[in-house]
Design a protein around this motif. Structure first.
Motif, mmCIF file in Angstrom:
data_model
loop_
_atom_site.group_PDB
_atom_site.id
_atom_site.type_symbol
_atom_site.label_atom_id
_atom_site.label_comp_id
_atom_site.label_asym_id
_atom_site.label_seq_id
_atom_site.Cartn_x
_atom_site.Cartn_y
_atom_site.Cartn_z
ATOM 1 N N GLU A 247 0.857 -1.174 0.000
ATOM 2 C CA GLU A 247 0.000 0.000 0.000
ATOM 3 C C GLU A 247 0.899 1.231 0.000
ATOM 4 O OE1 GLU A 247 -3.351 0.070 2.719
ATOM 5 O OE2 GLU A 247 -3.091 -2.092 3.073
ATOM 6 N N VAL A 248 0.723 2.101 -0.983
ATOM 7 C CA VAL A 248 1.594 3.254 -1.188
ATOM 8 C C VAL A 248 0.792 4.536 -1.003
ATOM 9 C CG1 VAL A 248 3.114 4.452 -2.817
ATOM 10 C CG2 VAL A 248 2.969 1.937 -2.840
ATOM 11 N N PHE A 249 1.343 5.453 -0.217
ATOM 12 C CA PHE A 249 0.715 6.747 0.028
ATOM 13 C C PHE A 249 1.742 7.837 -0.254
ATOM 14 C CE2 PHE A 249 -1.202 3.540 2.636
ATOM 15 C CZ PHE A 249 -2.568 3.793 2.571
ATOM 16 N N GLY A 250 1.365 8.804 -1.064
ATOM 17 C CA GLY A 250 2.294 9.883 -1.365
ATOM 18 C C GLY A 250 1.583 11.012 -2.075
ATOM 19 N N PRO A 251 2.228 12.158 -2.141
ATOM 20 C CA PRO A 251 1.628 13.308 -2.826
ATOM 21 C C PRO A 251 1.578 13.084 -4.328
ATOM 22 C CG PRO A 251 3.854 13.815 -2.142
ATOM 23 C CD PRO A 251 3.543 12.479 -1.557
ATOM 24 N N ALA A 252 0.706 13.831 -4.991
ATOM 25 C CA ALA A 252 0.655 13.804 -6.446
ATOM 26 C C ALA A 252 1.998 14.262 -7.011
ATOM 27 C CB ALA A 252 -0.478 14.706 -6.934
ATOM 28 N N PRO A 253 2.443 13.646 -8.119
ATOM 29 C CA PRO A 253 1.715 12.710 -8.976
ATOM 30 C C PRO A 253 2.165 11.259 -8.799
ATOM 31 C CG PRO A 253 3.495 13.672 -10.233
ATOM 32 C CD PRO A 253 3.638 14.186 -8.810
ATOM 33 N N ILE A 254 2.122 10.714 -7.604
ATOM 34 C CA ILE A 254 2.644 9.365 -7.395
ATOM 35 C C ILE A 254 1.875 8.317 -8.200
ATOM 36 C CG2 ILE A 254 1.261 8.965 -5.306
ATOM 37 C CD1 ILE A 254 4.875 7.748 -6.042
ATOM 38 N N PRO B 119 2.988 -5.882 -11.914
ATOM 39 C CA PRO B 119 2.994 -5.239 -10.585
ATOM 40 C C PRO B 119 1.814 -4.286 -10.427
ATOM 41 C CG PRO B 119 5.184 -5.199 -11.560
ATOM 42 C CD PRO B 119 4.259 -5.683 -12.637
ATOM 43 N N SER B 120 1.210 -4.327 -9.255
ATOM 44 C CA SER B 120 0.019 -3.493 -9.038
ATOM 45 C C SER B 120 -0.029 -2.971 -7.606
ATOM 46 C CB SER B 120 -1.254 -4.281 -9.341
ATOM 47 O OG SER B 120 -1.298 -5.477 -8.563
ATOM 48 N N PRO B 121 0.925 -2.114 -7.237
ATOM 49 C CA PRO B 121 0.845 -1.520 -5.894
ATOM 50 C C PRO B 121 -0.450 -0.734 -5.740
ATOM 51 C CG PRO B 121 2.369 -0.289 -7.282
ATOM 52 C CD PRO B 121 2.005 -1.521 -8.048
ATOM 53 N N GLU B 122 -0.974 -0.737 -4.527
ATOM 54 C CA GLU B 122 -2.199 0.007 -4.244
ATOM 55 C C GLU B 122 -1.810 1.432 -3.877
ATOM 56 O OE1 GLU B 122 -4.488 -2.042 -1.315
ATOM 57 O OE2 GLU B 122 -4.354 -3.973 -2.360
ATOM 58 N N VAL B 123 -1.968 2.348 -4.815
ATOM 59 C CA VAL B 123 -1.437 3.696 -4.666
ATOM 60 C C VAL B 123 -2.556 4.688 -4.361
ATOM 61 C CG1 VAL B 123 -0.068 5.503 -5.745
ATOM 62 C CG2 VAL B 123 0.370 3.102 -6.330
ATOM 63 N N VAL B 124 -2.331 5.486 -3.312
ATOM 64 C CA VAL B 124 -3.284 6.520 -2.912
ATOM 65 C C VAL B 124 -2.546 7.855 -2.874
ATOM 66 C CG1 VAL B 124 -4.865 7.339 -1.125
ATOM 67 C CG2 VAL B 124 -4.605 4.879 -1.534
ATOM 68 N N GLU B 125 -3.065 8.848 -3.589
ATOM 69 C CA GLU B 125 -2.488 10.181 -3.507
ATOM 70 C C GLU B 125 -3.075 10.921 -2.315
ATOM 71 O OE1 GLU B 125 -1.091 11.074 -8.084
ATOM 72 O OE2 GLU B 125 -2.848 12.138 -7.300
ATOM 73 N N VAL B 126 -2.206 11.552 -1.533
ATOM 74 C CA VAL B 126 -2.620 12.220 -0.308
ATOM 75 C C VAL B 126 -2.101 13.649 -0.303
ATOM 76 C CG1 VAL B 126 -2.763 10.089 1.036
ATOM 77 C CG2 VAL B 126 -0.592 11.332 0.922
ATOM 78 N N LYS B 127 -2.713 14.455 0.527
ATOM 79 C CA LYS B 127 -2.275 15.828 0.733
ATOM 80 C C LYS B 127 -1.908 16.023 2.193
ATOM 81 C CE LYS B 127 -4.996 17.878 -3.015
ATOM 82 N NZ LYS B 127 -5.998 18.922 -3.384
ATOM 83 N N THR B 128 -1.114 17.035 2.436
ATOM 84 C CA THR B 128 -0.716 17.355 3.800
ATOM 85 C C THR B 128 -1.941 17.449 4.701
ATOM 86 O OG1 THR B 128 1.236 18.546 3.049
ATOM 87 C CG2 THR B 128 0.418 19.069 5.251
ATOM 88 N N GLY B 129 -1.832 16.849 5.878
ATOM 89 C CA GLY B 129 -2.943 16.829 6.822
ATOM 90 C C GLY B 129 -3.675 15.511 6.844
ATOM 91 N N PHE B 130 -3.356 14.610 5.902
ATOM 92 C CA PHE B 130 -4.039 13.318 5.892
ATOM 93 C C PHE B 130 -3.589 12.488 7.089
ATOM 94 C CE2 PHE B 130 -0.118 11.482 4.438
ATOM 95 C CZ PHE B 130 -0.221 10.125 4.682
ATOM 96 N N SER B 131 -4.405 11.521 7.445
ATOM 97 C CA SER B 131 -4.047 10.567 8.482
ATOM 98 C C SER B 131 -4.427 9.173 8.022
ATOM 99 C CB SER B 131 -4.753 10.900 9.809
ATOM 100 O OG SER B 131 -6.154 10.828 9.667
ATOM 101 N N TYR B 132 -3.822 8.181 8.646
ATOM 102 C CA TYR B 132 -4.077 6.791 8.287
ATOM 103 C C TYR B 132 -4.093 5.968 9.568
ATOM 104 C CZ TYR B 132 -3.497 2.136 6.254
ATOM 105 O OH TYR B 132 -3.664 0.825 5.914
ATOM 106 N N LYS B 133 -5.067 5.085 9.671
ATOM 107 C CA LYS B 133 -5.171 4.216 10.840
ATOM 108 C C LYS B 133 -4.822 2.800 10.451
ATOM 109 C CE LYS B 133 -8.193 3.046 14.721
ATOM 110 N NZ LYS B 133 -9.557 3.224 15.314
#
Length: 283
Positions: free
Chosen positions: A86-93, A136-150
Motif C-alpha cells: 500500500e503506497v501513500f504519497g503526494p501527487a503525482p505518485i 505489478p500493481s501496488p495500491e497507490v493513494v495520492e494524499v495531501k498534507t494533513g491526511f491521516s491513516y489508521k
C-alpha cells in the motif's frame, strides 16, 4: 512495541557510509517504510527483511533521494509474489507509478518478457506462481498534507514540512501507538506545525542538512536548520530522544560530528545522537 531501523540516513550524494532516505518501522504485524531513496532496498535486505515484507510505504515528498528505490521495491516484491504494498504519497505518485509499470511504462519491455516468454513462465510456475502472471500493481493513494491513516494498532498523521514548495508537496509524519510515538521530519524547515507534531514524542528523526557556520546561501539557511536549532525545538517540544539525519558527506568527519553534538547538547537536555544506517531504536 515499535522498532525503527534507519535504512538510509544520507542525501542525494553518493556516499558509502549512507544510503539516501529510508526508515523502517516495525509495528504490530506491519512493516512500514517511510521514504525509499537510493540504496534503501539493499539496506532493507541487509537488515534481514525482503521487499515483499513491506506492508505500507509513505512518501514524505517526491525528491529522488526519497523515492529512487521505489521501482526496485515494487518490482522485487512482485517477483516474490507478495501482497501488493500500500503506497501513500503526494501527487503525482499515481502517474509516476503508471509511467514505471503501465503498459507503456519504463519497465513494460521487461514485464512483457517476464510474463510472456515461455522460459520465464516455467520459472514462475516452478516458484509457485500461476498463469497468466499479472503485472505489478501496488495500491497507490495520492494524499495531501494533513491526511491521516489508521493501521492495525497504530496511526500515522501528517503536517506540512517547509522544504521545496510550491514545486513539491512536502510532509512530516507522526506514527504512534498507545504506548509510543515517533516523528519523522522528512526534509523540513522549522515551523510551528512541525513543533506541534513533535510534542512529547518518544523519538524525533530530524534532517540536519547543514552546519551552523554554513551561512552562504539564504534559502538553504531558511529551510535547513542546524543541529543547535533543531535541538532547541526538540527541547521546547519535550521530545524524549533526538536523532539528526540526512547528513551530507562533508559533514561526516569527527570534527563536524563533534561540532553538531556540542551544539545539540547545549540546547537539548535529553538523549541526542547522529543517525547512522542500520541504527535501531526500540520504543
Amino acid at each position: 512495541m515499535m522498532k525503527i531501523t534507519c535504512l538510509g540516513t544520507g542525501t542525494p550524494e553518493s556516499h558509502k557510509r549512507r544510503a539516501s532516505s529510508g526508515y523502517l518501522v516495525e509495528v504490530g504485524d506491519d512493516l512500514v517504510l517511510l521514504d525509499c531513496g537510493g540504496g534503501v532496498v539493499s539496506r532493507l535486505i541487509d537488515a534481514g527483511h525482503m521487499p515483499g515484507d513491506i506492508t505500507h510505504l509513505f512518501f514524505s515528498h517526491l525528491h529522488s533521494d526519497h523515492m529512487m528505490d521505489y521501482a526496485r521495491l515494487v518490482h522485487a516484491a512482485w517477483d516474490e509474489n507478495s501482497t501488493p504494498v500500500e503506497v501513500f504519497g503526494p501527487a503525482p505518485i499515481i502517474g509516476i507509478t503508471e509511467k514505471l509499470f503501465g503498459r507503456d511504462g519504463v519497465f513494460s519491455t521487461d514485464l512483457f518478457a517476464r510474463t510472456e516468454f515461455p522460459g520465464s513462465q516455467e520459472i514462475w510456475r516452478d516458484r509457485g506462481g500461476s498463469l497468466p502472471r499479472p503485472w505489478p500493481s501496488p495500491e497507490v493513494v495520492e494524499v495531501k498534507t494533513g491526511f491521516s491513516y489508521k493501521g492495525n494498532g497504530w496511526r500515522l498523521t501528517s503536517r506540512t514540512a517547509p522544504h521545496a514548495q510550491p514545486y513539491l508537496e512536502c510532509m512530516a509524519f507522526r506514527l504512534e501507538t498507545e504506548k509510543a510515538s515517533f516523528v519523522y521530519s522528512g526534509d523540513a524547515g522549522l515551523c510551528p506545525e512541525i513543533e506541534a507534531l513533535c510534542q512529547n514524542a518518544d523519538l524525533l528523526l530530524h534532517w540536519c542538512y547543514r552546519l551552523s557556520h554554513e551561512t552562504k546561501y539564504p534559502t538553504v539557511m531558511k529551510f535547513s536548520p542546524h543541529a543547535g536549532e533543531i535541538a532547541a525545538m526538540a527541547e521546547r517540544a519535550n521530545v524524549k530522544k533526538l536523532l539528526l539525519t540526512h547528513i551530507r558527506s562533508h559533514m561526516d568527519s569527527d570534527e563536524h560530528h563533534n561540532q553538531m553534538m556540542s551544539e545539540a547538547t547545549s540546547a537539548y537536555s535529553r538523549d541526542v545522537g547522529i543517525a547512522e544506517d542500520f541504527m535501531q531504536v526500540i520504543l
